[in-house]
Design a protein around this motif. Sequence first.
Motif, PDB file in Angstrom:
ATOM      1  N   PRO A 168       0.814  -1.223   0.000  1.00  0.00           N
ATOM      2  CA  PRO A 168       0.000   0.000   0.000  1.00  0.00           C
ATOM      3  C   PRO A 168       0.843   1.267   0.000  1.00  0.00           C
ATOM      4  O   PRO A 168       0.310   2.359  -0.176  1.00  0.00           O
ATOM      5  N   TYR A 169       2.159   1.127   0.190  1.00  0.00           N
ATOM      6  CA  TYR A 169       3.033   2.292   0.330  1.00  0.00           C
ATOM      7  C   TYR A 169       4.109   2.309  -0.748  1.00  0.00           C
ATOM      8  O   TYR A 169       4.727   1.282  -1.035  1.00  0.00           O
ATOM      9  N   ASP A 170       4.355   3.481  -1.283  1.00  0.00           N
ATOM     10  CA  ASP A 170       5.428   3.689  -2.247  1.00  0.00           C
ATOM     11  C   ASP A 170       6.677   4.091  -1.482  1.00  0.00           C
ATOM     12  O   ASP A 170       7.092   5.241  -1.495  1.00  0.00           O
ATOM     13  N   CYS A 171       7.289   3.112  -0.821  1.00  0.00           N
ATOM     14  CA  CYS A 171       8.388   3.435   0.092  1.00  0.00           C
ATOM     15  C   CYS A 171       9.670   2.665  -0.218  1.00  0.00           C
ATOM     16  O   CYS A 171      10.591   2.629   0.591  1.00  0.00           O
ATOM     17  N   PHE A 172       9.731   2.032  -1.388  1.00  0.00           N
ATOM     18  CA  PHE A 172      10.945   1.354  -1.818  1.00  0.00           C
ATOM     19  C   PHE A 172      11.302   1.809  -3.236  1.00  0.00           C
ATOM     20  O   PHE A 172      10.420   2.221  -4.003  1.00  0.00           O
ATOM     21  N   GLU A 173      12.569   1.711  -3.575  1.00  0.00           N
ATOM     22  CA  GLU A 173      12.991   2.064  -4.923  1.00  0.00           C
ATOM     23  C   GLU A 173      12.443   1.050  -5.935  1.00  0.00           C
ATOM     24  O   GLU A 173      12.341  -0.131  -5.662  1.00  0.00           O
ATOM     25  N   GLY A 174      12.091   1.563  -7.105  1.00  0.00           N
ATOM     26  CA  GLY A 174      11.708   0.689  -8.202  1.00  0.00           C
ATOM     27  C   GLY A 174      10.269   0.237  -8.214  1.00  0.00           C
ATOM     28  O   GLY A 174       9.884  -0.588  -9.064  1.00  0.00           O
ATOM     29  N   LEU A 175       9.435   0.723  -7.306  1.00  0.00           N
ATOM     30  CA  LEU A 175       8.037   0.306  -7.280  1.00  0.00           C
ATOM     31  C   LEU A 175       7.243   0.997  -8.396  1.00  0.00           C
ATOM     32  O   LEU A 175       7.526   2.137  -8.766  1.00  0.00           O
ATOM     33  N   GLU A 176       6.251   0.299  -8.899  1.00  0.00           N
ATOM     34  CA  GLU A 176       5.339   0.897  -9.871  1.00  0.00           C
ATOM     35  C   GLU A 176       3.910   0.701  -9.387  1.00  0.00           C
ATOM     36  O   GLU A 176       3.573  -0.316  -8.782  1.00  0.00           O
ATOM     37  N   TYR A 177       3.071   1.705  -9.652  1.00  0.00           N
ATOM     38  CA  TYR A 177       1.693   1.663  -9.171  1.00  0.00           C
ATOM     39  C   TYR A 177       0.811   0.893 -10.142  1.00  0.00           C
ATOM     40  O   TYR A 177       0.891   1.088 -11.365  1.00  0.00           O
ATOM     41  N   VAL A 178      -0.043   0.023  -9.616  1.00  0.00           N
ATOM     42  CA  VAL A 178      -1.024  -0.711 -10.391  1.00  0.00           C
ATOM     43  C   VAL A 178      -2.403  -0.312  -9.877  1.00  0.00           C
ATOM     44  O   VAL A 178      -2.687  -0.436  -8.681  1.00  0.00           O
ATOM     45  N   GLN A 179      -3.241   0.171 -10.756  1.00  0.00           N
ATOM     46  CA  GLN A 179      -4.552   0.688 -10.382  1.00  0.00           C
ATOM     47  C   GLN A 179      -5.343  -0.321  -9.551  1.00  0.00           C
ATOM     48  O   GLN A 179      -5.444  -1.500  -9.902  1.00  0.00           O
ATOM     49  N   ASP A 180      -5.869   0.161  -8.423  1.00  0.00           N
ATOM     50  CA  ASP A 180      -6.737  -0.621  -7.531  1.00  0.00           C
ATOM     51  C   ASP A 180      -6.023  -1.774  -6.825  1.00  0.00           C
ATOM     52  O   ASP A 180      -6.675  -2.593  -6.175  1.00  0.00           O
ATOM     53  N   LYS A 181      -4.692  -1.845  -6.941  1.00  0.00           N
ATOM     54  CA  LYS A 181      -3.957  -2.904  -6.260  1.00  0.00           C
ATOM     55  C   LYS A 181      -2.884  -2.372  -5.322  1.00  0.00           C
ATOM     56  O   LYS A 181      -2.681  -2.895  -4.243  1.00  0.00           O
ATOM     57  N   GLY A 182      -2.168  -1.339  -5.731  1.00  0.00           N
ATOM     58  CA  GLY A 182      -1.085  -0.794  -4.926  1.00  0.00           C
ATOM     59  C   GLY A 182       0.205  -0.783  -5.725  1.00  0.00           C
ATOM     60  O   GLY A 182       0.199  -0.740  -6.958  1.00  0.00           O
ATOM     61  N   TYR A 183       1.327  -0.859  -5.012  1.00  0.00           N
ATOM     62  CA  TYR A 183       2.640  -0.768  -5.640  1.00  0.00           C
ATOM     63  C   TYR A 183       3.280  -2.150  -5.711  1.00  0.00           C
ATOM     64  O   TYR A 183       3.209  -2.930  -4.767  1.00  0.00           O
ATOM     65  N   ARG A 184       3.906  -2.431  -6.854  1.00  0.00           N
ATOM     66  CA  ARG A 184       4.539  -3.730  -7.036  1.00  0.00           C
ATOM     67  C   ARG A 184       5.993  -3.550  -7.459  1.00  0.00           C
ATOM     68  O   ARG A 184       6.412  -2.499  -7.934  1.00  0.00           O
ATOM     69  N   LEU A 185       6.754  -4.617  -7.281  1.00  0.00           N
ATOM     70  CA  LEU A 185       8.135  -4.681  -7.744  1.00  0.00           C
ATOM     71  C   LEU A 185       8.290  -5.983  -8.520  1.00  0.00           C
ATOM     72  O   LEU A 185       7.892  -7.046  -8.031  1.00  0.00           O
ATOM     73  N   GLN A 186       8.845  -5.892  -9.716  1.00  0.00           N
ATOM     74  CA  GLN A 186       9.031  -7.089 -10.521  1.00  0.00           C
ATOM     75  C   GLN A 186      10.511  -7.392 -10.722  1.00  0.00           C
ATOM     76  O   GLN A 186      11.343  -6.488 -10.814  1.00  0.00           O
ATOM     77  N   HIS A 187      10.820  -8.686 -10.764  1.00  0.00           N
ATOM     78  CA  HIS A 187      12.175  -9.167 -11.052  1.00  0.00           C
ATOM     79  C   HIS A 187      12.064 -10.186 -12.170  1.00  0.00           C
ATOM     80  O   HIS A 187      11.380 -11.198 -12.030  1.00  0.00           O
ATOM     81  N   GLY A 226      10.323  -9.981 -14.747  1.00  0.00           N
ATOM     82  CA  GLY A 226       8.935 -10.078 -15.162  1.00  0.00           C
ATOM     83  C   GLY A 226       7.996 -10.720 -14.169  1.00  0.00           C
ATOM     84  O   GLY A 226       6.804 -10.881 -14.459  1.00  0.00           O
ATOM     85  N   GLN A 227       8.503 -11.086 -12.987  1.00  0.00           N
ATOM     86  CA  GLN A 227       7.685 -11.746 -11.971  1.00  0.00           C
ATOM     87  C   GLN A 227       7.502 -10.843 -10.755  1.00  0.00           C
ATOM     88  O   GLN A 227       8.436 -10.142 -10.359  1.00  0.00           O
ATOM     89  N   ASN A 228       6.318 -10.887 -10.171  1.00  0.00           N
ATOM     90  CA  ASN A 228       6.049 -10.090  -8.979  1.00  0.00           C
ATOM     91  C   ASN A 228       6.838 -10.601  -7.781  1.00  0.00           C
ATOM     92  O   ASN A 228       6.924 -11.812  -7.549  1.00  0.00           O
ATOM     93  N   ILE A 229       7.392  -9.654  -7.031  1.00  0.00           N
ATOM     94  CA  ILE A 229       8.116  -9.959  -5.801  1.00  0.00           C
ATOM     95  C   ILE A 229       7.148  -9.846  -4.620  1.00  0.00           C
ATOM     96  O   ILE A 229       6.341  -8.917  -4.571  1.00  0.00           O
ATOM     97  N   PRO A 230       7.188 -10.774  -3.653  1.00  0.00           N
ATOM     98  CA  PRO A 230       6.341 -10.604  -2.459  1.00  0.00           C
ATOM     99  C   PRO A 230       6.789  -9.388  -1.661  1.00  0.00           C
ATOM    100  O   PRO A 230       7.956  -9.272  -1.309  1.00  0.00           O
ATOM    101  N   LEU A 231       5.874  -8.496  -1.379  1.00  0.00           N
ATOM    102  CA  LEU A 231       6.199  -7.254  -0.678  1.00  0.00           C
ATOM    103  C   LEU A 231       5.621  -7.183   0.733  1.00  0.00           C
ATOM    104  O   LEU A 231       6.149  -6.465   1.579  1.00  0.00           O
ATOM    105  N   ILE A 232       4.548  -7.905   0.997  1.00  0.00           N
ATOM    106  CA  ILE A 232       3.879  -7.877   2.299  1.00  0.00           C
ATOM    107  C   ILE A 232       3.559  -9.309   2.728  1.00  0.00           C
ATOM    108  O   ILE A 232       3.212 -10.150   1.892  1.00  0.00           O
ATOM    109  N   TYR A 233       3.690  -9.593   4.014  1.00  0.00           N
ATOM    110  CA  TYR A 233       3.128 -10.835   4.538  1.00  0.00           C
ATOM    111  C   TYR A 233       2.300 -10.525   5.781  1.00  0.00           C
ATOM    112  O   TYR A 233       2.505  -9.503   6.444  1.00  0.00           O
ATOM    113  N   ALA A 234       1.367 -11.396   6.061  1.00  0.00           N
ATOM    114  CA  ALA A 234       0.436 -11.161   7.168  1.00  0.00           C
ATOM    115  C   ALA A 234       0.195 -12.451   7.926  1.00  0.00           C
ATOM    116  O   ALA A 234      -0.004 -13.510   7.325  1.00  0.00           O
ATOM    117  N   ILE A 235       0.218 -12.351   9.248  1.00  0.00           N
ATOM    118  CA  ILE A 235       0.015 -13.506  10.123  1.00  0.00           C
ATOM    119  C   ILE A 235      -1.116 -13.215  11.102  1.00  0.00           C
ATOM    120  O   ILE A 235      -1.176 -12.130  11.697  1.00  0.00           O
TER     121      ILE A 235
END
Length: 257
Positions: free
Chosen positions: A221-240, A242-251
């Motif tokens: 939900p936060y643009d707080c790392f280098e290289g992130l790109e915004y995806v509408q209605d989803k948030g910010y992602r980072l790809q390596h 061509g694949q999405n990198i896990p950015l958040i985990y929840a327990i």
Amino acid sequence: MDYIEINKQAWDKRTKIHLASSFYDLQAFIDGKTSLNPIELAQMGDVNHKSLLHLQCHFGQDSLSWARLGAKVTGVDLSSESIATAQQLANQLQLDTNFINSDIYQFGLSNTQQYDRVFTSYGVLAWLPELTSWARTIVNALTPGGEFHLVEFHPFNDVLYGYGYFSQTQPDIENEVTYTENHNNQIETVATWPHPISEVINALIQAGLTIASFNEHPYSPYDCFEGLEYVQDKGYRLQHKGQNIPLIYAIKAIKPL
């Protein structure tokens, strides 16, 4: 070195910067905007009339957002500047919320209250030297049947930026600016520790909690790392490659009855 004092001084300085940032958008929050994100809202569910302990609450936006949803909230944070600001905001917004200035370990030794929920989120674990006492603090603070909720930045991303993944005794000492856009190149010295996800889960299990769910998310939900790109209605992602990198985990973990 007193690493906790080093980090306290850094966060006292950062709080003053954060209050003036568009990242935290304090005026919008005062006007009624929630600081909570869909991930934690969906995971926590209804908090109305629930007692809630928020660990590492910074200057209280999330704590007060939970209070607006009907929770009876206590927030704890290392920074005296953060806690003073949080209490001022609570008074201004007329929300009956309690704030305690303490590091997590000292709070765990002195706390005698129990809560329906314990919550902590986004960039909290790296400031803790070890997780055994942290997990013990959580389980002791929960009522039987109570729930613990963690939403955290995924350490996989840290590895891509050259940080360690596995736990270590000595911290990484860095001189760095804070993550808000208005840092003005103000440098603070900070001490942080990596914690692999296995260490987090095992600390909670060994403290006596039952893991109810574990989820990973490719969007932040936060643009707080280098290289992130915004995806509408989803948030910010980072790809390596061509694949999405896990950015958040929840327990979600539960204290047995």
